[in-house]
Design a protein around this motif. Structure first.
Motif, mmCIF file in Angstrom:
data_model
loop_
_atom_site.group_PDB
_atom_site.id
_atom_site.type_symbol
_atom_site.label_atom_id
_atom_site.label_comp_id
_atom_site.label_asym_id
_atom_site.label_seq_id
_atom_site.Cartn_x
_atom_site.Cartn_y
_atom_site.Cartn_z
ATOM 1 N N ILE A 39 0.838 -1.204 0.000
ATOM 2 C CA ILE A 39 0.000 0.000 0.000
ATOM 3 C C ILE A 39 0.870 1.250 0.000
ATOM 4 N N ARG A 40 1.904 1.251 0.824
ATOM 5 C CA ARG A 40 2.808 2.414 0.834
ATOM 6 C C ARG A 40 3.467 2.601 -0.540
ATOM 7 N N GLN A 44 1.031 6.668 -4.776
ATOM 8 C CA GLN A 44 0.770 7.608 -5.866
ATOM 9 C C GLN A 44 -0.273 7.070 -6.834
ATOM 10 N N ASP A 45 -0.220 5.772 -7.109
ATOM 11 C CA ASP A 45 -1.229 5.172 -7.987
ATOM 12 C C ASP A 45 -2.614 5.247 -7.353
ATOM 13 N N ILE A 46 -2.685 4.955 -6.049
ATOM 14 C CA ILE A 46 -3.969 4.991 -5.345
ATOM 15 C C ILE A 46 -4.534 6.408 -5.335
ATOM 16 N N LEU A 47 -3.682 7.403 -5.054
ATOM 17 C CA LEU A 47 -4.155 8.788 -4.985
ATOM 18 C C LEU A 47 -4.576 9.315 -6.359
ATOM 19 N N ALA A 48 -3.899 8.877 -7.404
ATOM 20 C CA ALA A 48 -4.271 9.317 -8.756
ATOM 21 C C ALA A 48 -5.658 8.811 -9.127
ATOM 22 N N VAL A 49 -5.940 7.571 -8.797
ATOM 23 C CA VAL A 49 -7.267 7.014 -9.077
ATOM 24 C C VAL A 49 -8.311 7.684 -8.197
ATOM 25 N N ASN A 50 -7.968 7.913 -6.934
ATOM 26 C CA ASN A 50 -8.904 8.547 -6.010
ATOM 27 C C ASN A 50 -9.264 9.966 -6.464
ATOM 28 N N SER A 74 -2.196 11.509 1.449
ATOM 29 C CA SER A 74 -1.029 10.740 1.903
ATOM 30 C C SER A 74 -1.202 10.246 3.333
ATOM 31 N N GLU A 75 -1.773 11.091 4.173
ATOM 32 C CA GLU A 75 -1.954 10.715 5.569
ATOM 33 C C GLU A 75 -2.922 9.538 5.705
ATOM 34 N N ARG A 76 -4.002 9.563 4.930
ATOM 35 C CA ARG A 76 -4.983 8.477 5.030
ATOM 36 C C ARG A 76 -4.463 7.183 4.411
ATOM 37 N N VAL A 77 -3.659 7.285 3.363
ATOM 38 C CA VAL A 77 -3.044 6.080 2.805
ATOM 39 C C VAL A 77 -2.078 5.479 3.821
ATOM 40 N N GLU A 78 -1.274 6.320 4.434
ATOM 41 C CA GLU A 78 -0.372 5.841 5.478
ATOM 42 C C GLU A 78 -1.172 5.245 6.638
#
Length: 417
Positions: A39-40, A44-50, A74-78
């Protein structure tokens, strides 16, 4: 979508569940660490889709509460990765055995915790549920089928892609964590009929979704209709504590089920406390719906009828009521609460103990914020949901709630006469 798609998804998940059930705690924890790392690495891939999901949500006019749940940064992904690492640290309930009884004939009876099998999660604009549910179900030895709402499905798929990478690297089937490929309602209806393969359904979302799932499922459903959480400020309250807890519960994050939706104040301190509350809430731009005894203390408040409480605002809004006494507060909560979380502020320990005994809610709190009514905050790791029904779990559902018990009976050759 045809029946065969739902059946195939469910069958494959059931097979995958057997593979997970065989793993040791150490093996599961190693896979979970790979999930957190993946996940870490995929942030960037996750945030781009989000970002694309957020833009589509804005165009569709999603509410502020829905947009808040949908949004990742970034904080929520972490936070998702950290939550998985917290689950690694938790004791594994699977295989836990404890004595039940020893019979006069010498047979020993124990109970042992085992996985439920296959869990189906149905949720709306909450992409973090993908990681939370996937990791919790995995640690508790279950497979999970994730049916995400249209608003967040691409973000959920991006998160699942990282989880699948960890599963592949560990020689485990991706069907351990399945994201249903389409938010189509017909497919969801068919999943709700797969009682041969799915053991439990957990819906997370609006009241309408939960009613729909409960009404149409052939599989047992964990229910959580809404979170109408009350803060009762008793006559013996520390008013400074009460103000801090009020603001935290209402304004720290509004679009969540453990946010405060109503303030109840004992009549003996209303004239002293409500002006303070009015000033504090006004500074945070909170809209107030006040009863006829309370409205005089609030500029611009809307009047609310005595039978109109019980609203889940999920916004900078709150209902305020002056109650005659402790019993009036309890009666109000019984009439308008949702069984989620109720809070008392009081320095009178006898009153606190009465409240804890008499209030029928999944979580009862004294002198602390309703925002702690959360699996992670209560030490369960990331929660899979909060149950306001009493079977088979009540309150935040962590690892133990995703298992059941079986009896283990051992003897030395005894036969029944």
């Amino acid at each position: 979508m045809s029946d065969s798609v739902a059946t195939e998804i469910s069958k494959r998940a059931a097979v995958a569940a057997r593979a997970v059930a065989k793993l040791t705690t150490a093996e599961k924890n190693a896979v979970l660490q790979k999930m957190a790392d993946a996940i870490r690495a995929s942030e960037q891939d996750i945030l781009a889709v989000n970002k694309k999901d957020l833009q589509q949500g804005k165009e569709k006019g999603l509410s502020d509460a829905m947009m808040d749940r949908l949004q990742l940064d970034s904080e929520r992904v972490e936070g998702m990765a950290t939550a998985i690492e917290e689950i690694i640290k938790l004791d594994d309930p699977v295989g836990e055995r404890y004595p039940f009884t020893e019979r006069p004939n010498g047979i020993k009876v124990e109970k042992m915790r085992i996985p439920l099998g296959v869990i189906c999660m149905i949720y709306e604009a909450r992409p973090n549920v993908t990681a939370d549910a996937g990791s919790l179900c995995f640690k508790s030895g279950n497979a999970v089928i994730l049916r995400c709402g249209r608003e967040a499905i691409d973000t959920s798929k991006a998160i699942a892609k990282a989880l699948h990478q960890a599963l592949r690297e560990s020689n485990l089937p991706e069907d351990v964590i399945t994201v249903v490929p389409s938010p189509d309602r017909e497919l969801m209806m068919e999943l709700l009929k797969q009682d041969d393969y799915i053991d439990l359904v957990i819906p997370r979302g609006g009241e309408g979704l939960i009613h729909f799932v409960s009404d149409n499922s052939k599989i047992p459903v964990i229910q959580h209709y809404k979170g109408v959480c009350h803060l009762y400020v008793d006559k013996d309250a520390d008013q400074e504590k009460a103000l801090n807890i009020l603001l935290n519960g209402k304004t720290q994050r509004t679009g969540v089920c453990n946010a405060l939706e109503a303030l109840l104040v004992h009549s003996d301190i209303a004239k002293e406390f409500l002006p303070k509350a009015a000033k504090a809430l006004a500074e945070k731009n909170v809209k107030v719906h006040a009863c006829k005894q309370s409205i005089q203390f609030f500029d611009g408040a809307e009047a609310i009828a005595d039978d109109a409480f019980g609203e889940e605002y999920l916004a900078l809004e709150i209902a305020v009521r002056t109650v005659a006494d402790y019993d009036g507060a309890v009666e109000h909560i019984q009439d308008f609460g949702s069984g989620h979380t109720e809070v008392i502020i009081s320095e009178n320990q006898e009153t606190v103990e009465r409240f804890i005994r008499e209030i029928d809610s999944a979580v009862t709190m004294a002198n602390t914020s309703s925002r702690f009514s959360d699996g992670g905050q209560l030490g369960l790791g990331a929660e899979i949901g909060i149950s306001t029904s009493k079977l088979h779990a009540y309150g935040p559902m962590g690892l133990q709630s995703l298992t059941t018990e079986k009896y283990v009976v051992t003897g030395t050759g005894q036969i029944r006469e």
